[in-house]
Each structure stands twice: as C-alpha cells, then as structure tokens.
Write a protein that holds these residues in place. Structure first.
Motif, PDB file in Angstrom:
ATOM      1  N   GLY A   1       0.799  -1.214   0.000  1.00  0.00           N
ATOM      2  CA  GLY A   1       0.000   0.000   0.000  1.00  0.00           C
ATOM      3  C   GLY A   1       0.831   1.261   0.000  1.00  0.00           C
ATOM      4  N   GLY A   2       0.369   2.276   0.720  1.00  0.00           N
ATOM      5  CA  GLY A   2       0.934   3.616   0.665  1.00  0.00           C
ATOM      6  C   GLY A   2       2.315   3.752   1.268  1.00  0.00           C
ATOM      7  N   GLY A   3       2.791   4.971   1.233  1.00  0.00           N
ATOM      8  CA  GLY A   3       4.103   5.269   1.773  1.00  0.00           C
ATOM      9  C   GLY A   3       5.170   5.276   0.699  1.00  0.00           C
ATOM     10  N   ARG A   4       6.370   5.595   1.113  1.00  0.00           N
ATOM     11  CA  ARG A   4       7.477   5.623   0.164  1.00  0.00           C
ATOM     12  C   ARG A   4       7.966   4.209  -0.091  1.00  0.00           C
ATOM     13  NH1 ARG A   4      11.970   9.411   1.924  1.00  0.00           N
ATOM     14  NH2 ARG A   4      12.463   9.256  -0.260  1.00  0.00           N
ATOM     15  N   PRO A   5       8.418   3.925  -1.298  1.00  0.00           N
ATOM     16  CA  PRO A   5       8.950   2.596  -1.588  1.00  0.00           C
ATOM     17  C   PRO A   5      10.198   2.314  -0.751  1.00  0.00           C
ATOM     18  CG  PRO A   5       8.580   3.837  -3.611  1.00  0.00           C
ATOM     19  CD  PRO A   5       8.379   4.775  -2.477  1.00  0.00           C
TER      20      PRO A   5
END
Length: 93
Positions: free
Chosen positions: A25-29
């Motif tokens: 899901g979200g956030g920085r890779p």
C-alpha cells in the motif's frame, strides 16, 4: 444498528487473513531516497530559524559566553531551545 457497522464473528478471521502485509500500500517505496534537497524558499519557519541562528552568531561574536537565558529572552524561545541553537552555532564554527 444505531449507525455503527457490525460484522459477523466468523467474518473477522477471514478478513484479517486477507489483509495485505507490511509494506503493502501507501508510503514511500523501500530504499527510496530524496533526489534533491528540499526547497525551503517559501517556508517561513525556515527563514525564522535562519534569523535566530544569525542572531546567535552575532551574540557569540561579541561575547562567547552569552548565557542561554539571555538568548532565550531575546528570541522569545525556551532556554532548552536556546541551548540547542547555541550548540549548533558552536559546532558549525
């Protein structure tokens, strides 16, 4: 009932098992880094911090033993914040 969603007891374990794991899901890779420094040109907090540091440099240039209480009073900040800024200015040279 009463505007609150309710679930059947047997639904919960299946829902938990189907949830995506950590990192989905979200956030920085993972491993991503900033490609360039952040732009602080329009940030008033950054400008205020730079003004405080410049003021402390001027104070320390005239009196190297300027107390943190004096700095805190002149800049309307806490004594601890003044101590941190003084240490930063001294470390920067």
């Amino acid at each position: 009932m009463f505007g609150v969603p309710h679930f059947y007891r047997e639904t919960i374990p299946a829902w938990l098992a189907a949830r995506p794991g950590r990192g989905a899901g979200g956030g920085r890779p993972v491993g991503a880094t900033d490609t360039r420094p952040r732009d602080h040109s329009n940030d008033p907090r950054h400008h205020r911090a730079q003004q405080r540091i410049a003021h402390i440099r001027r104070l320390l240039a005239t009196d190297a033993e300027t107390p943190a209480e004096q700095v805190a009073g002149e800049l309307a900040i806490s004594r601890r914040h003044a101590e941190r800024l003084i240490a930063q200015v001294r470390a920067d040279g």
